[in-house]
Design a protein around this motif. Structure first.
Motif, short mmCIF file in Angstrom:
data_model
loop_
_atom_site.label_atom_id
_atom_site.label_comp_id
_atom_site.label_asym_id
_atom_site.label_seq_id
_atom_site.Cartn_x
_atom_site.Cartn_y
_atom_site.Cartn_z
N THR A 232 -46.88 -28.76 19.72
CA THR A 232 -45.94 -27.65 19.91
C THR A 232 -45.26 -27.29 18.60
O THR A 232 -45.04 -26.11 18.30
CB THR A 232 -44.89 -28.02 20.97
OG1 THR A 232 -45.55 -28.24 22.22
CG2 THR A 232 -43.85 -26.92 21.13
N LEU A 233 -44.92 -28.30 17.79
CA LEU A 233 -44.29 -28.05 16.50
C LEU A 233 -45.22 -27.26 15.58
O LEU A 233 -44.78 -26.35 14.85
CB LEU A 233 -43.89 -29.37 15.84
CG LEU A 233 -42.71 -30.11 16.47
CD1 LEU A 233 -42.58 -31.50 15.88
CD2 LEU A 233 -41.41 -29.32 16.28
N ILE A 234 -46.52 -27.58 15.62
CA ILE A 234 -47.49 -26.86 14.79
C ILE A 234 -47.58 -25.40 15.24
O ILE A 234 -47.59 -24.48 14.42
CB ILE A 234 -48.89 -27.53 14.89
CG1 ILE A 234 -48.85 -28.90 14.19
CG2 ILE A 234 -49.96 -26.64 14.25
CD1 ILE A 234 -50.11 -29.73 14.40
N SER A 238 -46.51 -22.09 13.12
CA SER A 238 -47.47 -21.00 12.91
C SER A 238 -46.91 -19.67 13.36
O SER A 238 -47.10 -18.64 12.71
CB SER A 238 -48.78 -21.30 13.66
OG SER A 238 -49.39 -22.48 13.17
N LYS A 239 -46.19 -19.68 14.48
CA LYS A 239 -45.61 -18.44 15.00
C LYS A 239 -44.52 -17.92 14.05
O LYS A 239 -44.42 -16.71 13.81
CB LYS A 239 -45.02 -18.68 16.39
CG LYS A 239 -44.60 -17.40 17.10
CD LYS A 239 -45.79 -16.50 17.35
CE LYS A 239 -45.40 -15.26 18.13
NZ LYS A 239 -46.55 -14.34 18.33
N ILE A 240 -43.73 -18.83 13.50
CA ILE A 240 -42.69 -18.43 12.54
C ILE A 240 -43.33 -17.82 11.31
O ILE A 240 -42.88 -16.78 10.80
CB ILE A 240 -41.82 -19.64 12.15
CG1 ILE A 240 -41.00 -20.12 13.34
CG2 ILE A 240 -40.90 -19.29 10.97
CD1 ILE A 240 -40.25 -21.42 13.10
N GLU A 241 -44.39 -18.44 10.82
CA GLU A 241 -45.10 -17.90 9.65
C GLU A 241 -45.65 -16.51 9.93
O GLU A 241 -45.60 -15.61 9.08
CB GLU A 241 -46.22 -18.85 9.25
CG GLU A 241 -45.75 -20.17 8.65
CD GLU A 241 -46.91 -21.09 8.29
OE1 GLU A 241 -46.80 -21.80 7.28
OE2 GLU A 241 -47.91 -21.09 9.04
N SER A 245 -43.80 -13.83 7.85
CA SER A 245 -44.66 -13.78 6.64
C SER A 245 -44.26 -14.85 5.64
O SER A 245 -44.52 -14.72 4.43
CB SER A 245 -44.60 -12.39 5.97
OG SER A 245 -45.02 -11.39 6.86
N ILE A 246 -43.61 -15.90 6.11
CA ILE A 246 -43.25 -17.03 5.26
C ILE A 246 -44.37 -18.07 5.34
O ILE A 246 -44.85 -18.39 6.42
CB ILE A 246 -41.93 -17.68 5.71
CG1 ILE A 246 -40.77 -16.69 5.59
CG2 ILE A 246 -41.63 -18.94 4.90
CD1 ILE A 246 -39.48 -17.19 6.22
N GLN A 256 -39.26 -30.30 8.91
CA GLN A 256 -38.38 -29.90 7.82
C GLN A 256 -38.39 -28.38 7.63
O GLN A 256 -37.35 -27.75 7.41
CB GLN A 256 -38.81 -30.59 6.52
CG GLN A 256 -38.56 -32.09 6.52
CD GLN A 256 -39.19 -32.77 5.31
OE1 GLN A 256 -40.20 -32.29 4.77
NE2 GLN A 256 -38.62 -33.89 4.89
N PHE A 257 -39.58 -27.79 7.75
CA PHE A 257 -39.73 -26.34 7.58
C PHE A 257 -38.93 -25.58 8.63
O PHE A 257 -38.16 -24.66 8.32
CB PHE A 257 -41.20 -25.95 7.65
CG PHE A 257 -41.45 -24.48 7.70
CD1 PHE A 257 -41.24 -23.68 6.57
CD2 PHE A 257 -41.90 -23.87 8.87
CE1 PHE A 257 -41.46 -22.31 6.61
CE2 PHE A 257 -42.13 -22.50 8.91
CZ PHE A 257 -41.91 -21.72 7.79
N ILE A 258 -39.09 -25.96 9.89
CA ILE A 258 -38.39 -25.26 10.98
C ILE A 258 -36.88 -25.46 10.85
O ILE A 258 -36.09 -24.54 11.08
CB ILE A 258 -38.89 -25.76 12.35
CG1 ILE A 258 -40.38 -25.44 12.50
CG2 ILE A 258 -38.10 -25.10 13.48
CD1 ILE A 258 -41.04 -26.10 13.70
#
Length: 271
Positions: A232-234, A238-241, A245-246, A256-258
């Motif tokens: 789910t974290l992956i 991916s959805k945030i990216e 567009s990050i 850490q990214f989220i």
């Protein structure tokens, strides 16, 4: 004890404990010690008589100098709450904070409305006082300031005591409340994030996200991290990216990214 119930996007009910009149009074005392300290230090280290003598002797020029003298005090609560995420120094000491009635971080307009309507408590009386300052001697100055101070705050404190959600006039108009932050777990279920005053954001594109997007991201993130649901974290990363567009830096894990995305969003929307 008054509480405010907020529903998250996944219908999780969160109860915030309202800051009571004692906590708000103590925060008020701390804030006004700071204000009085400023007035005392400025009055003792800046020779305003000399400043006024060196400018045009026009009456309004003198008033302008006096108004400038009081600007840091007059705008104290506004710039403090905007810069410190709903807190003044007094609120920070008492661990209380201003939030929106729906659990969101108040907007700059909300903070401005709260500040502007402080005139019914304090600011209006101070401005009247400044206009008549020239007709007072030093002893009268401090006596009148003290009396205005007491009289001006009565309405605000009476409303905090007797209204259902401990709201003063500015809170009603801005749709805000002041809550006690003893339950950090509950607080973390909203989109609000604790960020340090010197926090430096990483991703400016987080502003492409809406408040509702961030609520969903945070709800999902908290649950997935707690259950160690890495798939789910992956998907979430991916959805945030995709939306922002990050591109996630290789040095950061998905967690850490989220976490950085959530903090950056709060940083850029805190006004």
């Amino acid at each position: 004890m008054n509480t405010l119930q907020v529903n998250t996007t996944q219908n999780v009910k969160i109860n915030f404990e309202m800051a009571n009149v004692g906590q708000r009074l103590l925060a008020f005392v701390v804030d006004n010690i700071i204000k009085i300290a400023y007035i005392y230090l400025a009055a003792n280290f800046i020779d305003f008589d000399t400043v006024i003598r060196n400018i045009d002797q026009d009456h309004w020029s003198k008033i302008a100098v006096q108004v400038l003298f009081f600007l840091p005090v007059t705008f104290y609560s506004l710039y403090s709450e905007v810069l410190m995420n709903g807190q003044t120094l007094g609120k920070k000491v008492l661990n209380i904070r201003v939030i929106n009635f729906e659990g969101f971080k108040p907007s700059f307009l909300d903070y401005t409305i709260r500040w502007f309507l402080r005139m019914v408590d304090f600011n209006f009386f101070i401005l009247v006082f400044v206009l008549f300052y020239d007709s007072l001697n030093d002893e009268d100055f401090f006596v009148l300031l003290y009396l205005i101070f007491l009289f001006g705050k009565m309405l605000g404190f009476l409303m905090v005591i007797f209204t259902k959600n401990n709201q003063r006039v500015g809170d009603f108009a801005a749709n805000t409340v002041v809550v006690y932050l003893k339950d950090n777990a509950s607080f973390s279920k909203t989109i609000l994030e604790e960020i340090k005053e010197d926090y430096k954001p990483t991703f400016s594109n987080v502003i492409k996200l809406s408040d509702n997007d961030v609520r969903i991201i945070k709800d999902t993130f908290v649950k997935a991290r707690r259950s160690k649901d890495y798939n789910t974290l992956i998907k979430l990363r991916s959805k945030i990216e995709e939306v922002t567009s990050i591109k996630k830096p290789t040095k950061l894990t998905d967690i850490q990214f989220i976490d950085v995305v959530l903090k950056d969003f709060n940083y850029y929307t805190q006004d």
